[in-house]
Design an enzyme around this catalytic site. Sequence first.
Site, PDB file in Angstrom:
ATOM      1  N   ARG A  98      -2.347  -4.488  15.040  1.00 45.84           N
ATOM      2  CA  ARG A  98      -3.579  -3.981  14.478  1.00 45.84           C
ATOM      3  C   ARG A  98      -4.598  -4.904  14.395  1.00 45.84           C
ATOM      4  NH1 ARG A  98      -1.794  -0.269   9.735  1.00 45.84           N
ATOM      5  NH2 ARG A  98      -4.008   0.069   9.240  1.00 45.84           N
ATOM      6  N   ARG A 115       0.986  -1.139   0.116  1.00 38.58           N
ATOM      7  CA  ARG A 115       0.246  -0.006   0.148  1.00 38.58           C
ATOM      8  C   ARG A 115       0.857   1.325  -0.063  1.00 38.58           C
ATOM      9  NH1 ARG A 115      -4.757   1.176   4.222  1.00 38.58           N
ATOM     10  NH2 ARG A 115      -2.966   0.794   5.886  1.00 38.58           N
TER      11      ARG A 115
END
Length: 213
Positions: free
Chosen positions: A171, A127
């Site tokens: 996360r 990303r």
Amino acid sequence: MKIVMLGAPGAGKGTCAKVLSEKYNIPHISTGDIFRANIKNGTELGKKAKTYMDQGLLVPDELVVDLVVDRLKQDDAKEGYILDGFPRTIPQAEALDAALAQINDKIDYALDIEVEDAHIIERMGGRRCCVKCGATYHLVNVPPKKEGICDVCGEALILRDDDAPETVKKRLDVYHEQTQPLITYYKEKGVLAEVEGHDEVTETMAGIYQVLG
Ligand code: AP5
């Protein structure tokens, strides 16, 4: 139309929310983008949020809820909005519902984009983001026209600090523990729709349009 995007970090919430925002002409409200803009501008909120975000932890509810409730009162959100990254805990969802109930309103759809953890870890390394306008790319799946440069605003693209593999793992743990319970929460409210998110973005969007009709 009032939509909440659910799904693990990197599931594609932001990517799909941007497409929906253009199609339905309603704002895409991303708490992650709001925090990153505050970090970039060196605000007090940004400084506080950064200490949590860099560790892959959630920013405390009290720093998030009022910010979003205030944002929803702005004129551009009158006809609807797409919430991306909020709510993220049951108390955030309850606070949102309470604020909406005060104006006789409610969420129409909670779209859960489903992607397995292993696939997410692979995706996140590729990303690239634009901190200026919030556009998101992927080196392989969604490349910018010019390498390293945002198609929309021409800013240099970055790898987010919290996209380091160890932080992504953290996360995901936080997601399973604190955010995944929202799937049951919205199922019980009768507004949950689950959409397969492993394939190309166009496939995921087709699944979403099937739900929205
Ligand atoms: P936030 O920015 O909300 O991050 P996140 O939820 O972890 O989600 P991401 O933005 O990482 O992923 P995404 O699902 O939007 O995926 P994307 O579309 O980019 O939050 C960051 C941090 O802020 C949190 O960790 C927390 O600390 C804090 N925070 C924010 N909101 C908070 C709240 N409410 N309460 C407390 N703390 C809060 O896609 C990922 C990649 O995959 C991209 O490269 C994309 O191009 C690619 N891609 C997307 N879809 C596809 C597809 N179908 N096929 C192939 N590639 C795809």
